[in-house]
Motif scaffolding. Sequence first.
Motif, short mmCIF file in Angstrom:
data_model
loop_
_atom_site.label_atom_id
_atom_site.label_comp_id
_atom_site.label_asym_id
_atom_site.label_seq_id
_atom_site.Cartn_x
_atom_site.Cartn_y
_atom_site.Cartn_z
N CYS A 38 -12.64 3.33 -3.78
CA CYS A 38 -11.58 3.18 -4.78
C CYS A 38 -10.27 3.80 -4.33
N GLN A 39 -10.34 4.94 -3.62
CA GLN A 39 -9.12 5.64 -3.20
C GLN A 39 -8.74 5.34 -1.75
N ASN A 46 -6.42 0.25 -9.76
CA ASN A 46 -5.69 1.02 -10.76
C ASN A 46 -4.29 1.38 -10.22
N GLN A 47 -3.40 1.70 -11.11
CA GLN A 47 -2.00 1.98 -10.76
C GLN A 47 -1.82 2.98 -9.61
N PHE A 48 -2.75 3.92 -9.47
CA PHE A 48 -2.56 4.98 -8.47
C PHE A 48 -3.31 4.71 -7.17
N GLU A 88 -4.78 -1.90 -13.93
CA GLU A 88 -6.23 -1.66 -13.99
C GLU A 88 -6.94 -2.85 -13.35
N GLY A 89 -8.00 -2.56 -12.60
CA GLY A 89 -8.79 -3.62 -11.98
C GLY A 89 -9.71 -3.03 -10.93
N GLY A 90 -10.62 -3.85 -10.43
CA GLY A 90 -11.54 -3.38 -9.40
C GLY A 90 -12.27 -4.53 -8.76
N ALA A 91 -13.09 -4.23 -7.74
CA ALA A 91 -13.88 -5.27 -7.08
C ALA A 91 -15.12 -4.67 -6.46
N ALA A 107 1.31 0.49 -3.39
CA ALA A 107 2.28 -0.58 -3.19
C ALA A 107 3.09 -0.77 -4.48
N LYS A 108 4.36 -1.09 -4.30
CA LYS A 108 5.22 -1.26 -5.48
C LYS A 108 4.88 -2.56 -6.20
N VAL A 109 5.09 -2.56 -7.51
CA VAL A 109 4.93 -3.77 -8.31
C VAL A 109 6.33 -4.23 -8.69
#
Length: 392
Positions: free
Chosen positions: A152-153, A176-178, A185-188, A2-4
């Motif tokens: 993650c992906q 993450n950006q990709f 950067e981030g996660g859950a 998704a775009k930022v």
Amino acid sequence: MAKVGLREWLAIGGVIASGRLARYGGPGEGPLDRFEKAFAEKFGVKHVLTVSSGTGALISALAASGVGPGDEVLVPAYTWIATAASVLAVGAVPVIVDIDETLTMDPEDIARRITPRTRAILPVHMANMVCDMEAITTLARQNGLMVIEDACQAVGVRYRGQRVGTIGDIGAFSFNQFKNINIGEGGAVASQSDRFFARARMYHDVGELFRGHLDNYNEPSFFGVNFKASQIQGAMLNVQLGKLDPMLRRMRRRHQVMSHILSGSDAFRLGSHNDPQNAVGLHVLFETEGEAKAFAARNRRGVYRVFDSSRHVCTHWTPILEKRAFHPAMNPYGWASADVEYGPDMCARSLDILKRTCRISIGENYPTALMAYLARRMAGRKTPERRFSYAA
Ligand SMILES: *Cc1c(COP(=O)(O)O)cnc(C)c1O
């Protein structure tokens, strides 16, 4: 991805103006609390914990589920190195399992690699391709293993109606950006289990015992690290979460159109998928490595041979293959109850598939008509001479 843009920028501005940037300490609900509630509701899961990265999410999930020294964890031969490294971070050792033509763990090979030391299966939903979760959860139940999903992906992608990352005992996501939700950067971590959630939260925040307002479901506290996310990440996540489902719908539409066109070619076959009704990832298989190489060279835009993305192939995970830790006394391979062999033949079948497979970008931020045109060209069909603009 998704775009930022402007909305994320404005959301961050609000957090800076509020002066409340840290995870804990402010009055009432912060952006991270709001994100975790909204994510839990959208994904149909009881608990969500935001962390600083997908790797941090995997390590917290493994620590929460009690995996440790002496344990073996099954990981696929095709994944980002973080999957295998996270297992080592909690003192266990990764055992590499072949993938099949869905580009995810082959359940038959999982069955072959289970030993009395196996503690968990770590299926990875690679490149928005979902694993055969029915076979995996059945194998886990039969053998008394835990299922720790690496989503993650494939953030938001569904397997038979359920979002991946919420099907096993505990799941990890990356922002993450990709990845599908992108905040840099981030996660859950997500889980239905109160216990795993409380333990993941303790692990991710070394100061957890001083935060009296948290309900730990009677779990005794242990020391952890610091993988906490900031409220700035929370503010971006709230905006990005709203973009996730519309983006997945765009991917689904393009997948339907493109896979229909590509299935008409006799130069290759469409890769199989563990849930074709929900498929958003697209790949094609050739008979030979040479044909796959030639196809990738001919279609530079949005096509690549999976093997050429070599960082995702287990034969390139040098420090793991050479079993090198940051300190010799902290090396999980020294604590394993049996040697784990990483020979050249450990994943011959995966290498053969990856060499003959090309992934095709679904182009979710480009018009469907353009993606259909590119698919017709890939399939070798005659197409009317028309130009499409690359503007979204
Ligand atoms: C990106 C990724 C991770 C780790 O996520 P980070 O946010 O980069 O730490 C783990 N597993 C897979 C399959 C990934 O693609």
